[in-house]
Scaffold this motif. Structure first.
Motif, PDB file in Angstrom:
ATOM      1  N   GLU A 150       0.840  -1.203   0.000  1.00  0.00           N
ATOM      2  CA  GLU A 150       0.000   0.000   0.000  1.00  0.00           C
ATOM      3  C   GLU A 150       0.875   1.253   0.000  1.00  0.00           C
ATOM      4  O   GLU A 150       0.700   2.188   0.773  1.00  0.00           O
ATOM      5  CB  GLU A 150      -0.947   0.005   1.205  1.00  0.00           C
ATOM      6  CG  GLU A 150      -1.905  -1.185   1.227  1.00  0.00           C
ATOM      7  CD  GLU A 150      -2.819  -1.177   2.433  1.00  0.00           C
ATOM      8  OE1 GLU A 150      -4.027  -0.935   2.260  1.00  0.00           O
ATOM      9  OE2 GLU A 150      -2.313  -1.409   3.543  1.00  0.00           O
ATOM     10  N   GLY A 151       1.839   1.244  -0.935  1.00  0.00           N
ATOM     11  CA  GLY A 151       2.880   2.262  -0.959  1.00  0.00           C
ATOM     12  C   GLY A 151       2.389   3.692  -1.079  1.00  0.00           C
ATOM     13  O   GLY A 151       2.940   4.585  -0.439  1.00  0.00           O
ATOM     14  N   ARG A 152       1.352   3.928  -1.882  1.00  0.00           N
ATOM     15  CA  ARG A 152       0.882   5.310  -2.056  1.00  0.00           C
ATOM     16  C   ARG A 152       0.323   5.876  -0.753  1.00  0.00           C
ATOM     17  O   ARG A 152       0.576   7.031  -0.404  1.00  0.00           O
ATOM     18  CB  ARG A 152      -0.181   5.379  -3.158  1.00  0.00           C
ATOM     19  CG  ARG A 152       0.381   5.211  -4.557  1.00  0.00           C
ATOM     20  CD  ARG A 152      -0.637   5.575  -5.624  1.00  0.00           C
ATOM     21  NE  ARG A 152      -0.058   5.475  -6.957  1.00  0.00           N
ATOM     22  CZ  ARG A 152       0.688   6.418  -7.521  1.00  0.00           C
ATOM     23  NH1 ARG A 152       0.927   7.541  -6.862  1.00  0.00           N
ATOM     24  NH2 ARG A 152       1.185   6.259  -8.724  1.00  0.00           N
ATOM     25  N   GLN A 153      -0.448   5.067  -0.044  1.00  0.00           N
ATOM     26  CA  GLN A 153      -0.988   5.515   1.239  1.00  0.00           C
ATOM     27  C   GLN A 153       0.135   5.728   2.253  1.00  0.00           C
ATOM     28  O   GLN A 153       0.105   6.680   3.041  1.00  0.00           O
ATOM     29  CB  GLN A 153      -1.998   4.503   1.785  1.00  0.00           C
ATOM     30  CG  GLN A 153      -3.290   4.403   0.982  1.00  0.00           C
ATOM     31  CD  GLN A 153      -3.207   3.341  -0.109  1.00  0.00           C
ATOM     32  OE1 GLN A 153      -2.125   3.066  -0.644  1.00  0.00           O
ATOM     33  NE2 GLN A 153      -4.348   2.743  -0.439  1.00  0.00           N
ATOM     34  N   VAL A 154       1.120   4.835   2.225  1.00  0.00           N
ATOM     35  CA  VAL A 154       2.262   4.951   3.137  1.00  0.00           C
ATOM     36  C   VAL A 154       3.035   6.242   2.851  1.00  0.00           C
ATOM     37  O   VAL A 154       3.337   7.014   3.764  1.00  0.00           O
ATOM     38  CB  VAL A 154       3.202   3.732   2.989  1.00  0.00           C
ATOM     39  CG1 VAL A 154       4.507   3.966   3.738  1.00  0.00           C
ATOM     40  CG2 VAL A 154       2.517   2.471   3.498  1.00  0.00           C
ATOM     41  N   LYS A 155       3.327   6.489   1.585  1.00  0.00           N
ATOM     42  CA  LYS A 155       4.081   7.686   1.194  1.00  0.00           C
ATOM     43  C   LYS A 155       3.335   8.960   1.591  1.00  0.00           C
ATOM     44  O   LYS A 155       3.922   9.892   2.157  1.00  0.00           O
ATOM     45  CB  LYS A 155       4.333   7.674  -0.310  1.00  0.00           C
ATOM     46  CG  LYS A 155       4.956   8.946  -0.858  1.00  0.00           C
ATOM     47  CD  LYS A 155       5.114   8.851  -2.360  1.00  0.00           C
ATOM     48  CE  LYS A 155       5.522  10.193  -2.959  1.00  0.00           C
ATOM     49  NZ  LYS A 155       4.482  11.209  -2.843  1.00  0.00           N
ATOM     50  N   THR A 156       2.033   9.015   1.324  1.00  0.00           N
ATOM     51  CA  THR A 156       1.244  10.196   1.649  1.00  0.00           C
ATOM     52  C   THR A 156       1.184  10.431   3.153  1.00  0.00           C
ATOM     53  O   THR A 156       1.322  11.570   3.627  1.00  0.00           O
ATOM     54  CB  THR A 156      -0.187  10.053   1.099  1.00  0.00           C
ATOM     55  OG1 THR A 156      -0.127   9.892  -0.323  1.00  0.00           O
ATOM     56  CG2 THR A 156      -1.025  11.273   1.424  1.00  0.00           C
ATOM     57  N   THR A 157       1.009   9.358   3.916  1.00  0.00           N
ATOM     58  CA  THR A 157       0.936   9.489   5.374  1.00  0.00           C
ATOM     59  C   THR A 157       2.252   9.984   5.950  1.00  0.00           C
ATOM     60  O   THR A 157       2.273  10.891   6.797  1.00  0.00           O
ATOM     61  CB  THR A 157       0.556   8.141   6.017  1.00  0.00           C
ATOM     62  OG1 THR A 157      -0.693   7.690   5.490  1.00  0.00           O
ATOM     63  CG2 THR A 157       0.437   8.275   7.534  1.00  0.00           C
ATOM     64  N   ILE A 158       3.354   9.417   5.491  1.00  0.00           N
ATOM     65  CA  ILE A 158       4.676   9.843   5.968  1.00  0.00           C
ATOM     66  C   ILE A 158       4.912  11.317   5.644  1.00  0.00           C
ATOM     67  O   ILE A 158       5.360  12.097   6.490  1.00  0.00           O
ATOM     68  CB  ILE A 158       5.785   8.976   5.327  1.00  0.00           C
ATOM     69  CG1 ILE A 158       5.728   7.549   5.878  1.00  0.00           C
ATOM     70  CG2 ILE A 158       7.164   9.588   5.566  1.00  0.00           C
ATOM     71  CD1 ILE A 158       6.183   7.400   7.305  1.00  0.00           C
ATOM     72  N   PHE A 159       4.591  11.719   4.427  1.00  0.00           N
ATOM     73  CA  PHE A 159       4.799  13.099   3.991  1.00  0.00           C
ATOM     74  C   PHE A 159       3.958  14.072   4.832  1.00  0.00           C
ATOM     75  O   PHE A 159       4.448  15.104   5.290  1.00  0.00           O
ATOM     76  CB  PHE A 159       4.430  13.233   2.512  1.00  0.00           C
ATOM     77  CG  PHE A 159       4.683  14.599   1.927  1.00  0.00           C
ATOM     78  CD1 PHE A 159       5.954  14.984   1.540  1.00  0.00           C
ATOM     79  CD2 PHE A 159       3.637  15.496   1.769  1.00  0.00           C
ATOM     80  CE1 PHE A 159       6.184  16.250   1.004  1.00  0.00           C
ATOM     81  CE2 PHE A 159       3.852  16.761   1.243  1.00  0.00           C
ATOM     82  CZ  PHE A 159       5.138  17.138   0.857  1.00  0.00           C
ATOM     83  N   ASN A 160       2.693  13.725   5.054  1.00  0.00           N
ATOM     84  CA  ASN A 160       1.791  14.625   5.771  1.00  0.00           C
ATOM     85  C   ASN A 160       2.108  14.719   7.258  1.00  0.00           C
ATOM     86  O   ASN A 160       1.922  15.770   7.875  1.00  0.00           O
ATOM     87  CB  ASN A 160       0.341  14.185   5.582  1.00  0.00           C
ATOM     88  CG  ASN A 160      -0.163  14.457   4.180  1.00  0.00           C
ATOM     89  OD1 ASN A 160       0.383  15.292   3.459  1.00  0.00           O
ATOM     90  ND2 ASN A 160      -1.203  13.750   3.771  1.00  0.00           N
ATOM     91  N   VAL A 161       2.592  13.638   7.845  1.00  0.00           N
ATOM     92  CA  VAL A 161       2.922  13.659   9.273  1.00  0.00           C
ATOM     93  C   VAL A 161       4.303  14.258   9.505  1.00  0.00           C
ATOM     94  O   VAL A 161       4.467  15.188  10.302  1.00  0.00           O
ATOM     95  CB  VAL A 161       2.861  12.236   9.871  1.00  0.00           C
ATOM     96  CG1 VAL A 161       3.393  12.241  11.312  1.00  0.00           C
ATOM     97  CG2 VAL A 161       1.444  11.707   9.855  1.00  0.00           C
TER      98      VAL A 161
END
Length: 206
Positions: A150-161
């Protein structure tokens, strides 16, 4: 003997302005010494900041970790110290990328996003080398995150946090917290490979 009106005027006059500093270190003329004033100003600013932190985030900690979302997640016990360090490294790498390439920072605090500018581009060879290195680092980290399940969700979450520092994500649901931990673990593993490992390895944390 003062009349009642005169006493009332005197009382009001005494209440005007800032109250007198108690136990302040003063010169002979009565002026407060700058060193004491500076210390008191810093103390007052810290007290105001801590009171606001307690009111807004429910934290009484003086730790610097309480000042940003990833740090608060760490203080809440939702991520480990190693995961927090991996997130801090990611945020620093992303900030370096935006700074060196001159790309506008995606700041949510700016009232007009198209007016948020990075540094003007410089043509020096050293600046270009640093910008290229920062861009390569950014692309490698994005590749690491996109390589997770689920790389896209992981990338977005890391970036936003970690980088955008969205406070609302402190109370993220368990499913999103799993994406955050997955990304932080992948970043931590990548850092370990670069510092201690040899060769290329793929990592897909649970």
């Amino acid at each position: 003997m003062m009349s009642k009106a005169q006493k009332l005027r005197a009382k009001r006059k005494a209440q005007l302005g800032r109250p007198r500093k108690v136990n302040a270190e003063r010169f002979a003329c009565g002026k407060i010494k700058p060193e004491w004033s500076k210390q008191e100003s810093e103390k007052e600013a810290m007290e105001v900041a801590l009171a606001a932190r307690k009111r807004m985030h429910g934290l009484e900690s003086k730790s610097a970790f309480a000042g940003y979302t990833l740090g608060r997640l760490f203080l809440d016990g939702r991520i480990t110290e190693q995961q927090r360090e991996a997130g801090d490294d990611y945020a620093a790498a992303m900030a370096r990328y935006y700074h060196l390439t001159g790309i506008p920072f995606p700041s949510v605090r700016a009232q007009t996003l198209d007016r948020v500018n990075g540094h003007a581009g410089e043509t020096s060879e050293e600046r270009a080398r640093l910008a290229k290195k920062a861009a390569n680092t950014m692309m490698r980290l994005e590749g690491v995150l996109l390589g997770c399940e689920e790389g896209r969700q992981v990338k977005t979450t890391i970036f936003n946090v970690c980088f955008m520092d969205y406070e609302g994500l402190r109370m993220m649901p368990d499913a999103q917290l799993l994406w955050l931990k997955r990304g932080l673990n992948a970043l931590l593993f990548d850092k370990g490979l670069r510092e201690y490992g040899e060769g290329d390895y793929s990592f897909n944390p649970p």
